[in-house]
Design a protein around this motif. Sequence first.
Motif, short mmCIF file in Angstrom:
data_model
loop_
_atom_site.label_atom_id
_atom_site.label_comp_id
_atom_site.label_asym_id
_atom_site.label_seq_id
_atom_site.Cartn_x
_atom_site.Cartn_y
_atom_site.Cartn_z
N VAL A 91 0.85 -1.19 0.00
CA VAL A 91 0.00 0.00 0.00
C VAL A 91 0.89 1.24 0.00
CG1 VAL A 91 -1.85 -1.19 1.22
CG2 VAL A 91 -0.15 0.11 2.53
N GLY A 92 0.28 2.38 -0.29
CA GLY A 92 1.01 3.64 -0.21
C GLY A 92 1.19 4.06 1.24
N SER A 93 1.84 5.18 1.45
CA SER A 93 2.15 5.63 2.80
C SER A 93 0.91 5.70 3.68
CB SER A 93 2.81 7.01 2.76
OG SER A 93 3.02 7.49 4.08
N GLN A 94 1.01 5.08 4.84
CA GLN A 94 -0.12 5.03 5.78
C GLN A 94 -0.13 6.20 6.75
OE1 GLN A 94 1.05 0.63 6.33
NE2 GLN A 94 -0.93 0.76 7.33
N MET A 95 0.80 7.13 6.60
CA MET A 95 0.84 8.26 7.51
C MET A 95 -0.48 9.03 7.48
SD MET A 95 2.70 9.55 9.85
CE MET A 95 4.37 8.96 9.53
N ALA A 96 -1.12 9.06 6.29
CA ALA A 96 -2.41 9.75 6.19
C ALA A 96 -3.42 9.14 7.15
CB ALA A 96 -2.93 9.67 4.75
N ALA A 97 -3.42 7.81 7.26
CA ALA A 97 -4.38 7.13 8.14
C ALA A 97 -3.99 7.25 9.60
CB ALA A 97 -4.48 5.66 7.75
N LEU A 98 -2.70 7.41 9.89
CA LEU A 98 -2.29 7.61 11.28
C LEU A 98 -2.71 8.98 11.77
CD1 LEU A 98 1.30 6.05 11.30
CD2 LEU A 98 -0.86 4.99 11.98
N LYS A 99 -2.77 9.94 10.87
CA LYS A 99 -3.14 11.31 11.24
C LYS A 99 -4.64 11.57 11.10
CE LYS A 99 1.40 13.29 10.21
NZ LYS A 99 1.68 13.66 11.60
N LYS A 101 -8.07 9.20 11.10
CA LYS A 101 -8.64 7.84 11.22
C LYS A 101 -9.63 7.53 10.12
CE LYS A 101 -6.37 7.40 15.10
NZ LYS A 101 -5.09 6.67 15.12
N GLN A 102 -10.24 8.56 9.53
CA GLN A 102 -11.22 8.33 8.47
C GLN A 102 -10.58 7.73 7.22
OE1 GLN A 102 -13.31 12.00 7.73
NE2 GLN A 102 -14.44 11.90 9.66
N GLU A 103 -9.27 7.87 7.08
CA GLU A 103 -8.58 7.34 5.91
C GLU A 103 -8.18 5.87 6.05
OE1 GLU A 103 -8.36 8.67 3.12
OE2 GLU A 103 -8.81 10.78 3.50
N ARG A 104 -8.37 5.31 7.24
CA ARG A 104 -7.93 3.93 7.47
C ARG A 104 -8.60 2.94 6.53
NH1 ARG A 104 -5.95 2.05 13.05
NH2 ARG A 104 -4.80 3.88 13.78
N GLU A 105 -9.85 3.16 6.23
CA GLU A 105 -10.58 2.19 5.41
C GLU A 105 -9.96 2.02 4.03
OE1 GLU A 105 -15.16 1.15 3.97
OE2 GLU A 105 -14.68 3.13 4.82
N SER A 106 -9.35 3.10 3.50
CA SER A 106 -8.76 3.02 2.16
C SER A 106 -7.54 2.11 2.13
CB SER A 106 -8.40 4.42 1.64
OG SER A 106 -7.34 4.98 2.39
N TYR A 107 -6.98 1.79 3.31
CA TYR A 107 -5.88 0.84 3.42
C TYR A 107 -6.40 -0.54 3.88
CZ TYR A 107 -3.04 5.10 3.44
OH TYR A 107 -2.47 6.31 3.12
N GLN A 108 -7.29 -0.54 4.84
CA GLN A 108 -7.79 -1.80 5.39
C GLN A 108 -8.55 -2.61 4.38
OE1 GLN A 108 -9.84 0.02 8.73
NE2 GLN A 108 -8.21 -0.57 10.16
N ILE A 109 -9.06 -1.95 3.34
CA ILE A 109 -9.79 -2.66 2.30
C ILE A 109 -8.91 -3.71 1.62
CG2 ILE A 109 -9.21 -0.97 0.48
CD1 ILE A 109 -12.57 -2.85 0.91
N VAL A 110 -7.60 -3.46 1.61
CA VAL A 110 -6.68 -4.40 0.96
C VAL A 110 -6.69 -5.75 1.68
CG1 VAL A 110 -4.26 -4.83 0.38
CG2 VAL A 110 -5.23 -2.54 0.07
#
Length: 351
Positions: A91-99, A101-110
Amino acid sequence: MSRAKRKMDHINYALSTGQCRATWLDCVRFVHQALPGIGVADVSLEPKTGDLKLKSPVFINAMTGGGGSETLQLNAMLARAAKETGIAMAVGSQMAALKDKQERESYQIVRKENPNGTIFGNLGSEATVEQALEAVEMIEADALQIHLNVVQELTMPEGDRQFRGALDRIARIAEALHVPVIVKETGFGISQETAVALDNTQVAAIDASGFGGTNFASIENERRKRKLAYFEDWGIPTAAAIVECRNGFSRTVLASGGLQDAGDVVRALRLGADAAGIAGSFLKHAVSLGEAGLIDEINGLHEDVRMLMTALGACTIEDIRSAPAVINGELLSHLKQRGFETEHFAVPLKN
């Protein structure tokens, strides 16, 4: 500008700016073997990649996540394609999701789409041990990529300007995590000197990620009023970066940066890579051909690698290292000036 908007800008500019095809992989020409002595059915594509345990010599490299619903849908498609074809995905950088929480789903979907697949997390070298642990937990990652992107940050209008302590942070993360750590560049290459420094840590693999593919300096310059044009031709071309890494690092070496087809993959493996990551080409296939088209492209890539290995008489990925290849042009000049031996490519040592 929000991180989500910046992520989508990166994807859109990556699609529009394209790849400069300056990898120097074309400077590698195999010596034809008229009597290879094997058939296609004799070929195994499973590489030896240590703790990474890859099943294919090709994986989907870091691109997406953190850009809202659009990157969620794209990551979901890539994850399904990875599942269908049996390849790993980063996946791409997860820093967005660490900062946020609403962005977590775009990574967890994987992980949701590919529950049993090999998935790499991703953070920048500014990350702390705590953030690395959280990123791994977020997607149940099998490994964590830590990306080095000094030139991109310097070109990015809102980018970082301080890079002290990165090696120490990487070393601490590699010691603390229960999964392998991969250190990768973002398209400007890793030198032998950097590879040696990383070899003195517990990092499991490095990704040479050389110049010649998606150019993040060009992408960031599209977002600047005053362009830093001198960074657009900056970096170690992919072919040279692979050799630099192989001579400085004793564990797994991955290749990425502008690889577009099976010929590029096999040449990268000949230069010393253990597996190869592709990002830009897969992204374009996903957008232009859709999920079914992307799966067909990956399956076709596997088939083409098998064909090339058969022509070389290489039953395994490791056997490719014994295939005679002539190095020429700018790659040869670079390697000689950097003090690397080149004769063994054309006349491999016999076991």
